[in-house]
Design a protein around this motif. Structure first.
Motif, PDB file in Angstrom:
ATOM      1  N   UNK A 100     -26.739 -48.502 -35.491  1.00  0.00           N
ATOM      2  CA  UNK A 100     -27.942 -48.637 -36.289  1.00  0.00           C
ATOM      3  C   UNK A 100     -28.382 -50.076 -36.479  1.00  0.00           C
ATOM      4  N   UNK A 101     -27.672 -50.999 -35.859  1.00  0.00           N
ATOM      5  CA  UNK A 101     -27.926 -52.430 -36.010  1.00  0.00           C
ATOM      6  C   UNK A 101     -29.207 -52.889 -35.318  1.00  0.00           C
ATOM      7  N   UNK A 102     -29.473 -52.368 -34.122  1.00  0.00           N
ATOM      8  CA  UNK A 102     -30.442 -52.970 -33.221  1.00  0.00           C
ATOM      9  C   UNK A 102     -31.844 -53.101 -33.775  1.00  0.00           C
ATOM     10  N   UNK A 103     -32.419 -52.017 -34.288  1.00  0.00           N
ATOM     11  CA  UNK A 103     -33.820 -52.046 -34.707  1.00  0.00           C
ATOM     12  C   UNK A 103     -34.050 -53.050 -35.839  1.00  0.00           C
ATOM     13  N   UNK A 104     -33.321 -52.986 -36.952  1.00  0.00           N
ATOM     14  CA  UNK A 104     -33.560 -53.985 -38.004  1.00  0.00           C
ATOM     15  C   UNK A 104     -33.184 -55.401 -37.598  1.00  0.00           C
ATOM     16  N   UNK A 105     -32.112 -55.576 -36.823  1.00  0.00           N
ATOM     17  CA  UNK A 105     -31.728 -56.930 -36.401  1.00  0.00           C
ATOM     18  C   UNK A 105     -32.807 -57.552 -35.533  1.00  0.00           C
ATOM     19  N   UNK A 106     -33.438 -56.748 -34.677  1.00  0.00           N
ATOM     20  CA  UNK A 106     -34.527 -57.258 -33.844  1.00  0.00           C
ATOM     21  C   UNK A 106     -35.703 -57.711 -34.690  1.00  0.00           C
ATOM     22  N   UNK A 107     -35.970 -56.983 -35.769  1.00  0.00           N
ATOM     23  CA  UNK A 107     -37.049 -57.365 -36.677  1.00  0.00           C
ATOM     24  C   UNK A 107     -36.730 -58.704 -37.337  1.00  0.00           C
ATOM     25  N   UNK A 108     -35.492 -58.859 -37.816  1.00  0.00           N
ATOM     26  CA  UNK A 108     -35.095 -60.135 -38.401  1.00  0.00           C
ATOM     27  C   UNK A 108     -35.200 -61.276 -37.413  1.00  0.00           C
ATOM     28  N   UNK A 109     -34.817 -61.033 -36.158  1.00  0.00           N
ATOM     29  CA  UNK A 109     -34.896 -62.073 -35.128  1.00  0.00           C
ATOM     30  C   UNK A 109     -36.340 -62.472 -34.867  1.00  0.00           C
ATOM     31  N   UNK A 110     -37.246 -61.494 -34.877  1.00  0.00           N
ATOM     32  CA  UNK A 110     -38.657 -61.794 -34.634  1.00  0.00           C
ATOM     33  C   UNK A 110     -39.269 -62.589 -35.787  1.00  0.00           C
ATOM     34  N   UNK A 111     -38.848 -62.297 -37.008  1.00  0.00           N
ATOM     35  CA  UNK A 111     -39.302 -63.093 -38.145  1.00  0.00           C
ATOM     36  C   UNK A 111     -38.836 -64.539 -37.991  1.00  0.00           C
TER      37      UNK A 111
END
Length: 534
Positions: free
Chosen positions: A407-418
């Motif tokens: 479940x890490x990928x989707x929210x972590x990608x959002x944080x990386x884009x921010x």
């Protein structure tokens, strides 16, 4: 800061420490934090679950190099964030979680207050490097000094601050803070010993871990001076992309183990030498490492493996000192040929299925150069963790090693884009793992982020099903029905396309989605896993 509440002052002091973004879901136990947030200049991102807040903070920290910050409520807010904190602890990611807690007089008494835990502070301490309570109006400054010392010194990880309801609204009182001892300087005597050993060795091999991912220039200079192949763990991928000395393959592979064991001196940089990188097949055996030299920020970490020389310090500071201490004449030890043979053997070793998936990753890299690739536990990520050479230092990361939180990928990608809105972020996640955190994609739509969610849809948990089958266990529970991803993307206001699991088709879909701008979803129709019949 006269006249500020404790909650307002905490936010202001975060801004003074270069915090520019927090991830959180407000609640009645964090109102005082939010009182100060609107005027602070700190950006607030709203996830759909506190676990998402923690994973977003993790992805932000990995992409920015700064601590990621999450605001969560008392009780369930904190417990929901414990899994991301554990992942951050495993991967040495700096993260600050700020929570409320019930009124001081009620703590530990079991009175049945809303969101009550028996011992919230103690619970957080089981995962965090430090968990502290702002216990009175004079405590904020010392608490912040201590937790930020943990975030910026030694091996980083998650820290936690809780603010009781009755304290958060009190007027802030500035308090002098005692100085905290800085990290010790790098030991130059050990640098000299290590340089002498490296210079005298005939076949050096360098192991680069996550602690080296921001030290590419020094790593390349040292590798070239020693003519030494550089093996990268998962968290180091992207270093020295395409270089003749690069070995972007797992040290769990037999070919890479053979390279390590052939060395007469192994230099391990910022790597804990943990089994999910070095013994992922659970053989119980690690590659023999002759003349081991270790460099790590953490003294505890250095004590866990016997080494000929153990140097405590940041890799990016130690590497230039090592280069300077080496003899000036170039060393010739057939390093490029050793690296090439290892790459070739490792490529063959991973097998045709994984090679095909790495070819898809290569096509994605070509279609979107310099992207951040953020992954969950899914087949292409497993393949890439075994063998993949990314084109951006620190640009390949996932949760499939270490703590291994799905479940890490989707929210972590959002944080990386921010953290880095100038580049495309590609999130690679399976249909099963996506369902752990799919609602978080709405935050990408809210913020109009340049994230492409690539869903590898093989209709189930293939890796687990294969493991059950190999163990002679009847496969059960591994085929949860995936949602209609096209309908999901539409409801989330994401552009959507599908592609077969072929390199050029995936690359074209990626180019098309990026051209549209904003967040997108691509569903890759992968072969459906069918368990063997008894």
């Amino acid at each position: 800061m006269s006249g500020m509440t404790i909650g307002e002052a905490l936010v202001a002091k975060l801004r003074q420490r270069d915090v520019t973004c927090v991830f959180g879901i407000p609640g009645v136990h964090t109102v005082e934090l939010y009182r100060g947030l609107a005027a602070s200049g700190i950006r607030h991102i709203t996830p759909r679950h506190e676990q998402g807040a923690g994973f977003m903070a993790d992805g932000y920290a990995r992409a920015s190099g700064k601590p990621g910050v999450a605001f969560v409520i008392t009780g369930p807010g904190l417990t929901n964030a414990l899994t991301p904190m554990a992942q951050a602890r495993s991967d040495s990611i700096p993260m600050l979680v700020v929570s409320g807690v019930n009124k001081t007089a009620s703590l530990g008494k079991g009175l049945g207050h809303l969101h009550e835990l028996p011992d919230q502070l103690g619970l957080a301490k089981t995962v965090a490097l430090a968990s502290e309570q702002v216990s009175d109006r004079n405590a904020l400054d010392p608490v912040l000094a201590r937790v930020f010392h943990n975030l910026t010194n030694g091996r980083p990880g998650p820290v936690h601050i809780e603010v009781p309801l009755d304290i958060a609204a009190l007027e802030y009182q500035e308090t002098p803070v005692e100085s905290i001892d800085p990290e010790p300087p790098v030991n130059l005597v050990l640098i000299t010993h290590a340089a002498k050993q490296l210079a005298e060795a005939k076949k050096v091999v360098i192991l680069a871990g996550g602690g080296a991912k921001r030290a590419e220039a020094g790593l390349q200079a040292l590798a070239e001076a020693l003519d030494a192949p550089v093996v990268q763990t998962v968290n180091a991928r992207g270093l020295m992309h395409g270089h003749i000395l690069t070995v972007p393959a797992s040290p769990s592979l037999k070919a890479v183990r053979a390279l390590i064991e052939s060395a007469d001196c192994v230099l391990a940089l910022g790597t804990e030498l943990g089994p999910t990188d070095y013994d992922m097949y659970a053989t119980g055996q690690f590659a023999e490492m002759s003349g081991l030299i270790r460099v790590d920020r953490c003294s505890d970490q250095l004590s866990r493996h016997e080494a000929a020389v153990a140097i405590q310090g940041d890799v990016d500071l130690v590497l230039p000192a090592l280069v300077e201490a080496l003899p000036q004449e170039a060393k010739q030890s057939d390093g490029a040929e050793r690296a090439r043979k290892t790459r070739d053997a490792a490529w063959q070793e991973i097998g045709p299925d994984y090679r095909h998936q790495v070819e898809i990753l290569n096509a994605m890299r070509s279609a979107s150069p310099n992207a951040l690739m953020v992954g969950d536990s899914t087949q292409p990520i497993y393949a890439g963790n075994l063998y993949y050479d990314h084109d951006r230092a620190g640009g390949w990361f996932n949760a499939a090693t270490g703590y291994g939180a799905l479940g890490y990928g989707i929210p972590a990608a959002i944080g990386a884009s921010i953290a880095d809105p100038t580049v495309r972020v590609i999130c690679i996640v399976g249909d099963g793992g996506a369902q752990f955190s799919l609602p978080e994609a709405m935050a990408a739509a809210d913020e109009n982020l340049s994230v492409t969610f690539v869903i590898w849809n093989n209709h189930g948990y293939r890796e687990i099903a294969t493991s059950m089958q190999d163990a002679g266990v009847t496969v059960i529970g591994c085929n949860p029905s995936p949602p209609d991803f096209a309908a999901t993307a539409k409801s989330f206001s994401l552009s959507f396309t599908t592609a077969p699991a072929e390199p050029q088709a995936v690359a074209e879909a990626l180019r098309e989605s990026a051209a549209l701008g904003g967040p997108a979803m691509i569903e890759i129709t992968a072969p459906k896993f069918e368990p063997q019949k008894d």
